[in-house]
Scaffold this motif. Structure first.
Motif: not given
Ligand code: PEP
Ligand code: MN
Length: 279
Positions: A137-138, A165, A169
């Motif tokens: 996610r980051e 993922y 995002a």
């Protein structure tokens, strides 16, 4: 039809009917997914300024267009060399300045994404992190190009879910990297899944590259696996090379000398030409 056909919930990673290949640009001159196969070279880990700069020069001379090198190393044992961390990042930046090669380096911890992203041109998610969802996610939020390695026990479907993922995002700059999986065979460190490359080129629009070094774990087989990767349709190669492999602090046995790296380039170029691509 395979079990990994498009489903609505996986709309971003899977190729929709007629959807063209996604191109992922890194730095000013590197493009994954185009006719030119992207050659990335460099050591497993950054060990010193001289080691990374001299290796960068050698792989650039042999045709590499990007530099790899780990500053944070995911080691099986906590007592093994863990990388030079921030200091290693600065050394990578210096090597980029001297050679012009953009850098790909691994980020292990979600808390380090911003710091690593400030220096790296592309963030590597290692095999052991492929299902670290907060990390995915980051790097998704970061917007930086992401090199997403396959986990050693990850199915193609799980791997694409991991890519999802990052895509979900808001980051569409994802390059998949097959690096060998665990099978019943113990002759080599891993088994290079060339099938996965063929399948992925069909079911996803994302670029797919191959890391023959971690697949083989043995320098004697890296060139042969690289040739196979180009033949099956890989959009790039990630290859470990060290100016003095015997002295490497990690993955010494699979690291190519500059001479062997040059041989890999020459042989893979011939295969690329045979299938209408360049390298
Ligand atoms: C690496 O690229 O040095 C590495 C640790 O690779 P993997 O995550 O594929 O084991
Ligand atoms: Mn390595």
């Amino acid at each position: 039809m395979t079990s990994a056909q498009p489903e609505k919930k996986k709309a971003l990673a899977y190729r929709q009917t007629g959807q063209p290949d996604t191109l992922v640009n890194v730095g000013a001159n590197v493009c994954f997914g185009a006719e030119k196969i992207v050659l990335i070279g460099g050591p497993c880990a950054v060990e010193s300024q001289k080691q990374i700069t001299d290796t960068a020069r050698a792989v650039a001379e042999a045709g590499a267009v990007m530099l790899r090198g780990g500053a944070w190393k995911p080691r099986t044992s906590p007592y093994d060399f863990q990388g030079l961390k921030e200091e290693g990042l600065l050394m990578l930046a210096q090597a980029r300045q001297e050679t012009g090669l953009p850098i790909v380096t691994e980020v292990l911890d979600p808390r380090d994404v911003e710091k690593v992203g400030e220096v790296a041109d592309m963030l590597q998610i290692g095999s052991r992190s492929v299902q670290n969802f907060p990390l995915l996610r980051e790097v998704g939020i970061s917007g930086k190009p992401v090199l997403l390695k396959r986990g050693m026990m990850t199915t193609i479907e799980e791997w694409l879910d991991a890519a999802e993922y990052v895509l979900a995002a808001g980051n569409s700059n994802v390059v998949l990297c097959e690096r060998g999986i665990r099978t019943f065979d113990t002759a080599l460190r891993n088994t290079l899944d060339v099938c996965a490359v063929a399948v992925l080129k069909h079911i996803t629009h994302l670029p797919v590259i191959v890391d023959p070094s971690h697949a083989a774990g043995d320098f004697r087989y890296v060139v042969a696996l690289a040739r196979a990767a180009v033949a099956v349709g890989a959009d790039g190669l990630l290859v470990e090379s060290h100016w003095r492999p015997a002295e490497a602090l990690s993955d010494a046995n699979q690291s190519l000398t500059p001479g062997q790296f040059q041989e890999l380039t020459t042989e893979c170029r011939a295969v690329a030409t045979a299938i209408g691509r360049t390298l």
